[in-house]
Write a protein that holds these residues in place. Structure first.
Motif, mmCIF file in Angstrom:
data_model
loop_
_atom_site.group_PDB
_atom_site.id
_atom_site.type_symbol
_atom_site.label_atom_id
_atom_site.label_comp_id
_atom_site.label_asym_id
_atom_site.label_seq_id
_atom_site.Cartn_x
_atom_site.Cartn_y
_atom_site.Cartn_z
ATOM 1 N N MET A 154 5.477 -5.538 0.047
ATOM 2 C CA MET A 154 6.041 -6.458 1.511
ATOM 3 C C MET A 154 7.419 -6.191 1.564
ATOM 4 O O MET A 154 7.636 -6.065 3.003
ATOM 5 N N LEU B 193 8.430 -4.548 5.143
ATOM 6 C CA LEU B 193 8.728 -5.887 6.342
ATOM 7 C C LEU B 193 10.002 -5.497 7.000
ATOM 8 O O LEU B 193 9.796 -5.782 8.379
ATOM 9 N N ILE C 279 0.197 -7.056 7.708
ATOM 10 C CA ILE C 279 0.235 -7.122 6.338
ATOM 11 C C ILE C 279 -1.118 -7.904 6.079
ATOM 12 O O ILE C 279 -1.233 -9.107 6.512
ATOM 13 N N VAL D 173 0.947 -11.923 8.725
ATOM 14 C CA VAL D 173 0.520 -11.498 7.186
ATOM 15 C C VAL D 173 -0.289 -12.635 7.065
ATOM 16 O O VAL D 173 -0.504 -13.812 7.330
#
Length: 259
Positions: free
Chosen positions: A121, A125, A136, A179
């Motif tokens: 991540m 990101l 995600i 996410v």
């Protein structure tokens, strides 16, 4: 609005849920990088996707190694141009009473199931936030929602992954990035095969009886298919799912809902 043409990185993509997720995303026109420790497996999945007409690449990566995760993210960005979608699927499971769980095994579970996803991540990101779009999806487990005997280390690591999912979602809520997590029960994958083998070893049961014992914990009395999980993963990546953020999709046939 469609996700066709987007670029996805799928960890643990050599088999099971990861391979199924890669196929489902490819079916929607997504270009895919599949990553896992086994070079042969990810090369096979990538070749299959290319034969079906999808741009696909394989990257060998052990998510327990920070330098390899960083290299994986760089390689994915180079091949895709940008990583728009990250599916954190790489994971391991083990079975032992808390009193007998070795620190080495505890650390391995956390490193792969939680830290590996965290590092991936971190690797993608910033680019997602800069571009104003990203998805995600973290593959957790019903063990992220409740405890059970003999899975203390696994459950703790998956609880951590779910907490990470929710916290990251709060941070990116205004950025165009979402996410989320999927939490399946027992899936028809090699991981479940290992669970059955461990039950046989620990109890002396026949494999069929061990499977029956596992299925007895599920209201539908069946294993979930990897494709069912992949369908939820792909949905969470859709444009139409942009308002779904910080959420958990549970696929367990109603087991946790019955609590």
């Amino acid at each position: 609005m469609t996700i066709a043409g987007r670029g996805a990185l799928v960890t643990g993509g050599g088999r099971g849920i990861g391979a199924a997720a890669a196929r489902r995303l490819a079916d929607r026109g997504v270009r895919v990088v599949v990553a896992a420790r086994s070079t042969d497996q990810v090369e096979s999945v990538a070749a299959e996707l290319r034969e079906a007409g999808t741009d696909a690449w394989a990257v060998t990566c052990d998510v327990a190694e920070p330098t390899e995760v960083a290299a994986m993210c760089r390689a994915a960005a180079e091949r895709l141009g940008a990583v728009d979608i990250l599916v954190n699927n790489a994971g391991v499971a083990t079975s032992a009473p808390v009193a007998k769980l070795a620190l080495e095994e505890w650390t391995r579970l956390w490193t792969i199931n939680a830290t590996g996803a965290f590092l991936a991540m971190q690797g993608v990101l910033p680019g997602m936030i800069e571009r104003g779009w990203g998805r995600i999806v973290n593959v957790a487990s019903v063990a992220a929602l409740r405890g059970a005997r003999y899975i203390g280390g696994y459950a703790a690591s998956k609880h951590a992954l779910l907490g990470l999912t929710r916290s990251a979602a709060a941070e990116v809520a205004t950025s165009g990035v979402t996410v989320n997590a999927v939490c399946p029960g027992y899936v028809d994958t090699p991981m479940t095969d290992t669970t059955i083998a461990n039950i046989v070893k620990r109890t002396g049961m026949e494999a069929s009886a061990a499977l029956d014992a596992v299925l007895a914990t599920t209201p539908q009395r069946r294993l979930i298919s990897p494709e069912e999980v992949a369908a939820s993963v792909a949905f969470l990546c859709d444009e139409e799912a942009r308002s779904i953020n910080g959420q958990t999709v549970v696929l367990d046939g109603g087991a946790t809902g019955a609590l």
